[in-house]
Write a protein that holds these residues in place. Structure first.
Motif, mmCIF file in Angstrom:
data_model
loop_
_atom_site.group_PDB
_atom_site.id
_atom_site.type_symbol
_atom_site.label_atom_id
_atom_site.label_comp_id
_atom_site.label_asym_id
_atom_site.label_seq_id
_atom_site.Cartn_x
_atom_site.Cartn_y
_atom_site.Cartn_z
ATOM 1 N N SER A 1 -47.237 -26.012 -13.652
ATOM 2 C CA SER A 1 -48.592 -26.203 -13.133
ATOM 3 C C SER A 1 -48.713 -25.798 -11.671
ATOM 4 O O SER A 1 -49.762 -25.312 -11.237
ATOM 5 C CB SER A 1 -49.024 -27.662 -13.304
ATOM 6 N N GLU A 2 -47.650 -25.983 -10.889
ATOM 7 C CA GLU A 2 -47.679 -25.568 -9.488
ATOM 8 C C GLU A 2 -47.553 -24.054 -9.353
ATOM 9 O O GLU A 2 -48.090 -23.451 -8.437
ATOM 10 C CB GLU A 2 -46.536 -26.253 -8.718
ATOM 11 N N ASN A 3 -46.858 -23.445 -10.297
ATOM 12 C CA ASN A 3 -46.582 -22.012 -10.239
ATOM 13 C C ASN A 3 -46.827 -21.407 -11.622
ATOM 14 O O ASN A 3 -45.898 -21.108 -12.358
ATOM 15 C CB ASN A 3 -45.122 -21.807 -9.791
ATOM 16 N N PRO A 4 -48.104 -21.197 -11.989
ATOM 17 C CA PRO A 4 -48.399 -20.708 -13.341
ATOM 18 C C PRO A 4 -47.960 -19.275 -13.601
ATOM 19 O O PRO A 4 -47.785 -18.871 -14.739
ATOM 20 C CB PRO A 4 -49.935 -20.819 -13.428
ATOM 21 N N GLY A 5 -47.774 -18.485 -12.519
ATOM 22 C CA GLY A 5 -47.503 -17.059 -12.669
ATOM 23 C C GLY A 5 -48.763 -16.275 -12.361
ATOM 24 O O GLY A 5 -49.830 -16.565 -12.905
ATOM 25 N N SER A 6 -48.658 -15.288 -11.481
ATOM 26 C CA SER A 6 -49.844 -14.612 -10.967
ATOM 27 C C SER A 6 -49.840 -13.132 -11.314
ATOM 28 O O SER A 6 -48.894 -12.410 -10.977
ATOM 29 C CB SER A 6 -49.920 -14.771 -9.445
ATOM 30 N N LEU A 7 -50.910 -12.648 -11.952
ATOM 31 C CA LEU A 7 -51.070 -11.218 -12.202
ATOM 32 C C LEU A 7 -51.394 -10.476 -10.908
ATOM 33 O O LEU A 7 -50.908 -9.366 -10.683
ATOM 34 C CB LEU A 7 -52.185 -10.983 -13.221
ATOM 35 N N LEU A 8 -52.220 -11.063 -10.056
ATOM 36 C CA LEU A 8 -52.622 -10.381 -8.826
ATOM 37 C C LEU A 8 -51.444 -10.218 -7.873
ATOM 38 O O LEU A 8 -51.281 -9.171 -7.239
ATOM 39 C CB LEU A 8 -53.764 -11.151 -8.167
ATOM 40 N N GLU A 9 -50.602 -11.245 -7.757
ATOM 41 C CA GLU A 9 -49.395 -11.103 -6.928
ATOM 42 C C GLU A 9 -48.462 -10.046 -7.505
ATOM 43 O O GLU A 9 -47.856 -9.264 -6.772
ATOM 44 C CB GLU A 9 -48.668 -12.451 -6.828
ATOM 45 N N TYR B 1 -46.586 -20.252 -3.498
ATOM 46 C CA TYR B 1 -47.236 -19.809 -4.724
ATOM 47 C C TYR B 1 -48.732 -19.657 -4.450
ATOM 48 O O TYR B 1 -49.540 -20.530 -4.785
ATOM 49 C CB TYR B 1 -46.984 -20.811 -5.854
ATOM 50 N N PRO B 2 -49.132 -18.558 -3.817
ATOM 51 C CA PRO B 2 -50.535 -18.388 -3.426
ATOM 52 C C PRO B 2 -51.466 -18.311 -4.627
ATOM 53 O O PRO B 2 -51.111 -17.774 -5.680
ATOM 54 C CB PRO B 2 -50.526 -17.070 -2.637
ATOM 55 N N GLN B 3 -52.647 -18.861 -4.451
ATOM 56 C CA GLN B 3 -53.663 -18.839 -5.491
ATOM 57 C C GLN B 3 -54.695 -17.768 -5.172
ATOM 58 O O GLN B 3 -54.980 -17.484 -4.013
ATOM 59 C CB GLN B 3 -54.377 -20.190 -5.568
ATOM 60 N N PRO B 4 -55.286 -17.177 -6.194
ATOM 61 C CA PRO B 4 -56.389 -16.252 -5.940
ATOM 62 C C PRO B 4 -57.543 -16.993 -5.269
ATOM 63 O O PRO B 4 -57.774 -18.176 -5.540
ATOM 64 C CB PRO B 4 -56.784 -15.765 -7.339
ATOM 65 N N PRO B 5 -58.270 -16.339 -4.403
ATOM 66 C CA PRO B 5 -59.380 -17.017 -3.728
ATOM 67 C C PRO B 5 -60.536 -17.271 -4.684
ATOM 68 O O PRO B 5 -60.719 -16.559 -5.672
ATOM 69 C CB PRO B 5 -59.778 -16.013 -2.640
ATOM 70 N N ALA B 6 -61.320 -18.286 -4.376
ATOM 71 C CA ALA B 6 -62.576 -18.492 -5.088
ATOM 72 C C ALA B 6 -63.568 -17.448 -4.582
ATOM 73 O O ALA B 6 -63.712 -17.253 -3.373
ATOM 74 C CB ALA B 6 -63.105 -19.902 -4.839
ATOM 75 N N ILE B 7 -64.233 -16.761 -5.482
ATOM 76 C CA ILE B 7 -65.104 -15.663 -5.074
ATOM 77 C C ILE B 7 -66.466 -15.796 -5.740
ATOM 78 O O ILE B 7 -66.601 -16.431 -6.786
ATOM 79 C CB ILE B 7 -64.486 -14.292 -5.412
ATOM 80 N N ASP B 8 -67.469 -15.208 -5.109
ATOM 81 C CA ASP B 8 -68.828 -15.180 -5.628
ATOM 82 C C ASP B 8 -69.247 -13.721 -5.757
ATOM 83 O O ASP B 8 -69.563 -13.056 -4.766
ATOM 84 C CB ASP B 8 -69.777 -15.928 -4.689
ATOM 85 N N LEU B 9 -69.212 -13.208 -6.974
ATOM 86 C CA LEU B 9 -69.490 -11.793 -7.187
ATOM 87 C C LEU B 9 -70.982 -11.469 -7.151
ATOM 88 O O LEU B 9 -71.358 -10.303 -7.270
ATOM 89 C CB LEU B 9 -68.883 -11.335 -8.509
ATOM 90 N N SER B 10 -71.814 -12.476 -6.956
ATOM 91 C CA SER B 10 -73.230 -12.187 -6.744
ATOM 92 C C SER B 10 -73.491 -11.740 -5.310
ATOM 93 O O SER B 10 -74.536 -11.167 -5.013
ATOM 94 C CB SER B 10 -74.073 -13.428 -7.057
ATOM 95 N N GLU B 11 -72.531 -12.026 -4.431
ATOM 96 C CA GLU B 11 -72.688 -11.684 -3.022
ATOM 97 C C GLU B 11 -71.871 -10.467 -2.610
ATOM 98 O O GLU B 11 -72.131 -9.869 -1.572
ATOM 99 C CB GLU B 11 -72.267 -12.883 -2.150
#
Length: 730
Positions: free
Chosen positions: A455-463, A104-114
């Motif tokens: 909680s482990e697998n909330p459901g992913s829009l990006l996937e 159940y992959p998670q979206p990465p933490a990202i910094d949109l200022s960079e």
């Protein structure tokens, strides 16, 4: 040749599975030979016990890919089981599930200022980034997808500690009931409140210094999609209405479908005229189809196509519909604060004070009203706070797009797919498609699945979007690079498994939730818009009564909840389409269940399917269809038990009992109750408003069980004329 094993392997890397089968798996018996997509296992020197003739039986294992998922089948080339066949298959299954477990992959933490959102997500979701770059405002919309998924995950993973946004400033004891149901302790926290905490204290001071204070609204709606529809209705009744919307008003990432007779409620309420309704229709098509993949089903569990020509057959221009509602809201004296984010609300004995932030300028805004209406949908922090630990039981992660460019012959724009699957369980989900013709040559396509909140697998829009852009050519023949991408459509559509009208908090003192924030949706097609429209008359009638008599406590507002026992009992149907997180089932299981029931609907008169999908099924029809399904597929109850579990089956029995009792009461009330109630309105409402509201709410609760559902004319129009231009003081 006989099929002896069929597995779903939850990985899109079919090559890795193939390589492991060929090189890594050691069966322990027989002579293994590598094949192009797996292996062959030969058992020489075996004698047929019937003919006494030597033979060489074989097992053939191979894999293939569809829906970004790997599947495996094993066939036996013999009439009888080969030596140690059961052990070989058990070892193969166990080792495959160990080597290729659910992930159940998670979206990465990202910094949109960079970096841009495209640069940040391209390594993880390459197809999604590629096709969002082809869409107008694609960068803005992909940021919304990412934000919405992060907001949803935060709520699912921390249900016991939701962010507090509602604070009680009441002095009376009238709100005590609310504190035992998801808002407990608000008085203690609200007394020191956010103003007693560092960052929140600064925010509060900044709000006082920078805000323009707006007072004396009757209704403050937060959330401008479904919210503006009801806000416009109430403004036309004479109420002073404020709508607060986080996005630029009218911007939608969902498309809406409905039928003509359902939309009629908006015409009956006076919000739309018939010509205005015709102007927001993007496309009306002749028929809608429902069909589920059945290539791996036994013959008795295959089904014909279900035709539903009057279900969701009118595609609306959602953004135009919102603009019309916004114009009518403003014309009736209402206000819209768009690009304004809800921060918090303080609930007092006589009013609710809202704080919000105007995003373009950073200025804080305040407003005061009699009632706050939460229409923020699944992202609502209010819904999470009030129902901590159980805001939603289920959800449909839904992605899609409005597009054009299909080659002639791929799809006839006179038809739509209501529900369709082209494969079996895929990485722990049964993927389902919807396709609706839109304006001109445009087509709206959705991909979704029914999902148990975990909680482990909330459901992913990006996937899901990565799946959508990859497997769309499997669903409808096309060159995806030649399509014209107009805009994305996405969201989390929530569900709640109700076992009674009071098992979910949809209201506290001076606050009520509507639409997706209240999990007001059909358990089958999860259409929050359609459910709101179907219940709009009820919501308007009861809320108008409560406002007129200032019955705005939690006790009274919870009576307005659009709970219906005939809808509640059908949640087991959607529960049976959810694969519990981490569990494995035969890949064809859910399609077999869907084909069982939809095959029955296809064999019934057209009105039966229509009433079921539109949430109007009655007790006798429900039981007749359930018994028919059990006769056709005796294993159905066992399958549902395995998917739902003992706890939810017991909860469902409570829903069924409530459905039965409500039907009996409705049948006993017959045709006379609502007519009698309408005749009592002139004297009863004024003298005993609390009793009147309760009786009115009960008439709606038991309406599905009544033999004649024709509704008498209650005097809402009288309220309207008496209030126009009248100043109401909080």
């Amino acid at each position: 040749m006989k099929e002896i094993l069929y597995l779903e392997i939850p990985t899109p890397d079919t090559g890795a599975v193939r390589a492991w089968l060929q090189e890594g798996f050691e069966p322990g018996w027989g002579e293994k030979a590598i094949g192009p997509d797996g292996f062959r296992l030969r058992f020489p020197h075996t004698t047929n016990h019937v003919t006494n003739i030597p033979e060489t039986p074989e097992l053939l294992a191979f894999v293939w890919s569809v829906q970004r998922t790997t599947y495996l089948k094993v066939f036996r080339w013999a009439d009888k089981p080969v030596p140690r066949e059961r052990e070989i298959l058990q070892n193969l299954t166990r080792e495959l599930r160990t080597k290729f477990p659910h992930q159940y992959p998670q979206p990465p933490a990202i910094d949109l200022s960079e970096q841009t959102i495209f640069e940040a997500l391209a390594p993880y979701y390459p197809q999604t980034v590629r096709y969002f770059q082809k869409m107008p405002k694609g960068e803005f919309d992909l940021r919304r997808v990412y934000w919405w998924e992060q907001r949803w995950r935060e709520g699912v993973r921390n249900p016991q500690e939701p962010k507090q946004v509602i604070f009680s400033q009441t002095k009376s004891r009238g709100a005590e009931g609310q504190r035992g149901r998801g808002a407990e302790g608000q008085r203690g926290r609200g007394a020191e409140g956010p103003r007693g905490r560092g960052a929140e204290e600064q925010r509060g001071r900044g709000a006082e210094e920078n805000a323009l204070l707006h007072l004396d609204y009757d209704l403050i709606y937060v959330g401008g999609a479904l919210g503006v529809i009801h806000a416009a209705v109430m403004a036309q009744l004479g109420y002073r209405v404020l709508l607060v919307e986080r996005l630029p008003f009218g911007r939608m990432n969902r498309e809406w479908n409905i039928s003509r007779n359902e939309f009629q409620s908006l015409i009956d309420l006076g919000l739309f005229t018939q010509p205005e309704f015709e102007s927001v229709i993007a496309r009306e098509y002749a028929d809608g189809f429902s069909k589920f993949f059945d290539a791996n089903n036994p013959p008795h569990l295959k089904a014909s196509v279900l035709h539903t020509p009057t279900v969701l057959n009118v595609g609306l221009d959602a953004e135009k519909l919102l603009r019309v509602c916004g114009e009518k809201l403003r014309a009736a004296g209402g206000e819209i604060w768009d690009e304004t984010e809800f921060i918090r609300a303080d609930v007092g004995d006589e009013q609710v004070d809202l704080q919000a932030k105007h995003q373009p300028t950073g200025a804080y805004r305040q407003a005061r009203g009699r009632l706050l209406v939460d229409a923020m949908g699944t992202a609502s922090p209010i819904a999470w706070q009030l129902n901590k630990g159980r805001a939603f039981d289920s959800v449909c992660p839904t992605v899609g797009a409005v597009l054009s460019g299909f080659e002639p012959g791929v799809w006839d724009s006179q038809y739509g797919d209501v529900l369709y699957s082209h494969g079996d369980i895929s990485r722990g989900r049964q993927l389902i498609w919807e396709l609706f013709p839109a304006q001109g040559d445009d087509i709206t396509i959705y991909l979704f699945h029914y999902h148990e909140v975990n909680s482990e697998n909330p459901g992913s829009l990006l996937e899901m979007y990565e799946d959508f852009f990859t497997i769309l050519p499997e669903y409808r023949r096309c060159d995806i690079d030649k399509l014209v991408w107009k805009k994305p459509t996405f969201g989390y559509i929530p569900g709640h498994f109700s076992v009674g009208s009071s098992d979910r908090t949809v209201a506290i003192d001076r606050l009520i939730a509507i639409g997706d924030a209240a999990s007001l949706q059909s358990p089958l097609v999860f259409t929050g818009f359609g459910s709101l429209v179907r219940n709009l008359g009820r919501l308007t009638h009861l809320l108008d009564t409560a406002l007129k008599h200032d019955l705005l406590s939690a006790k009274h507002l919870n009576q307005i909840s659009a709970y219906q026992s005939n809808i509640s009992v059908t949640w087991l149907f959607s529960k049976g389409m959810m694969v519990p997180t981490g569990r494995y089932f035969p890949p064809q299981r859910i399609n077999s269940m869907l084909n069982t029931f939809f095959g029955i609907l296809a064999s019934e008169p057209p009105n039966v399917a229509e009433t079921f999908i539109k949430d109007r099924i009655d007790w006798l029809t429900f039981n007749r269809l359930a018994l028919k399904a059990a006769r056709i597929n005796p294993a159905l109850l066992v399958w549902i038990w395995e998917l739902a579990g003992a706890r939810d089956m017991l909860r469902w029995l409570g829903s069924y009992l409530d459905f039965t009792v409500s039907t009996l009461i409705g049948w006993l009330l017959g045709d006379w109750f609502t007519s009698w109630l309408a005749r009592q309105q002139p004297w009863l409402e004024g003298r005993y408003p609390q009793l009147w509201l309760w009786l009115l709410a009960q008439s709606y609760v038991y309406r599905p069980g009544m033999r004649n559902r024709k509704w008498p004319n209650f005097h809402i129009s009288g309220y309207q004329s008496s209030r126009r231009g009248e100043e109401l003081k909080v």
